[in-house]
Motif scaffolding. Sequence first.
Motif, PDB file in Angstrom:
ATOM      1  N   UNK A  78       0.609  -1.151   0.022  1.00  0.00           N
ATOM      2  CA  UNK A  78      -0.010   0.204  -0.079  1.00  0.00           C
ATOM      3  C   UNK A  78       0.798   1.151   0.067  1.00  0.00           C
ATOM      4  N   UNK A  79       2.156   1.346   0.229  1.00  0.00           N
ATOM      5  CA  UNK A  79       2.990   2.509   0.218  1.00  0.00           C
ATOM      6  C   UNK A  79       3.450   2.816  -1.321  1.00  0.00           C
ATOM      7  N   UNK A  80       2.855   2.013  -2.380  1.00  0.00           N
ATOM      8  CA  UNK A  80       3.050   2.655  -3.714  1.00  0.00           C
ATOM      9  C   UNK A  80       4.469   2.080  -4.199  1.00  0.00           C
ATOM     10  N   UNK A  82       7.374  -0.906  -5.512  1.00  0.00           N
ATOM     11  CA  UNK A  82       7.263  -2.257  -6.211  1.00  0.00           C
ATOM     12  C   UNK A  82       7.417  -3.529  -5.199  1.00  0.00           C
ATOM     13  N   UNK A  83       6.648  -4.389  -5.238  1.00  0.00           N
ATOM     14  CA  UNK A  83       6.563  -5.466  -4.591  1.00  0.00           C
ATOM     15  C   UNK A  83       8.256  -6.160  -4.595  1.00  0.00           C
ATOM     16  N   UNK A  84       8.625  -6.155  -5.766  1.00  0.00           N
ATOM     17  CA  UNK A  84       9.871  -6.958  -6.039  1.00  0.00           C
ATOM     18  C   UNK A  84      11.126  -6.041  -5.157  1.00  0.00           C
ATOM     19  N   UNK A  85      11.006  -4.651  -5.209  1.00  0.00           N
ATOM     20  CA  UNK A  85      12.088  -4.155  -4.513  1.00  0.00           C
ATOM     21  C   UNK A  85      11.900  -4.541  -2.836  1.00  0.00           C
ATOM     22  N   UNK A  86      10.609  -4.573  -2.428  1.00  0.00           N
ATOM     23  CA  UNK A  86      10.270  -4.574  -1.061  1.00  0.00           C
ATOM     24  C   UNK A  86      10.986  -5.949  -0.625  1.00  0.00           C
TER      25      UNK A  86
END
Length: 299
Positions: A78-80, A82-86
């Motif tokens: 929800x923080x905008x 990318x999932x991959x970066x997270x």
Amino acid sequence: MATSNALSLTSNMASFSLPAIGNLEAYISAVNRLPLLSPERETELGRKLRDQGDLDAARELILSHLRLVVSTARQYLGYGLPHADLIQEGNVGLMKAVKRFDPERGVRLVSFALHWIKAEIHEFILRNWRMVKVATTKAQRKLFFNLRSQKQELEKSASAQLTTAEVHAIAQRLNVREADVLEMDMRLSGQELALEPGGSEDDESFAPIAYLAAPGADPAQRLQAQEQDWLESEGLSEAIEQLDPRSQRIIRARWLNEDESQALTLHDLAAEFGVSAERIRQIEVKALMRLRQLLAAYV
């Protein structure tokens, strides 16, 4: 580009035995197929890594917990960012946790690693999501993440203002002041604030970059503090219960009286038990040594 960056952390470890992965969906699918470890195997690998520096053991520990990173990172979509970066940042936290993991503490790696994974993801969000950079203290940062979660439960966007009733309910739920909730909600709904100082040198000491770090956020320190709290409360009570009744009475009367002015003296206890003050002192010393031994077994 973001996906390839996120996957590079794992793909660089050739001996991880993961196949060549071209997209995030394939990576997640591959990670979820990796086997979990039994407690016995986890302890065995942890000891090999701690005592022998066995990198193969470290790889197996990391591999078996990659799915935890994926699951945790999904909670911050929800923080905008990318999932991959997270996931990439969470993998960094996982590797830090594995490096510091001690199987003798009696804590499973999944519990210990979760603190490190979240810490790395939080830092990544704070570095890259500009509106978060107004959260300048540890308490404000904690409130920021909790407030966003509460607003999502209320089906409100980050920019939607809270009503008075909602502010009151959230403040009670998070155990903070209503003024703190209002201030953070205003910040979330306000304009962006630059992390770096502007062109003037006078702005450098007031820019968020100067005071954004949260001292004491190290997960290992938090875990150690939790263990210390337990030792001073439940652990101490359990240890005292293992003493004989007379020793329990002496320790509680001498050291555990909430009102220090009401603590009994050696002579008070000597009169109570019908022995000499020196005998009470000897029992006290012996009981304290026994308590130290019992508490050391918990560490």
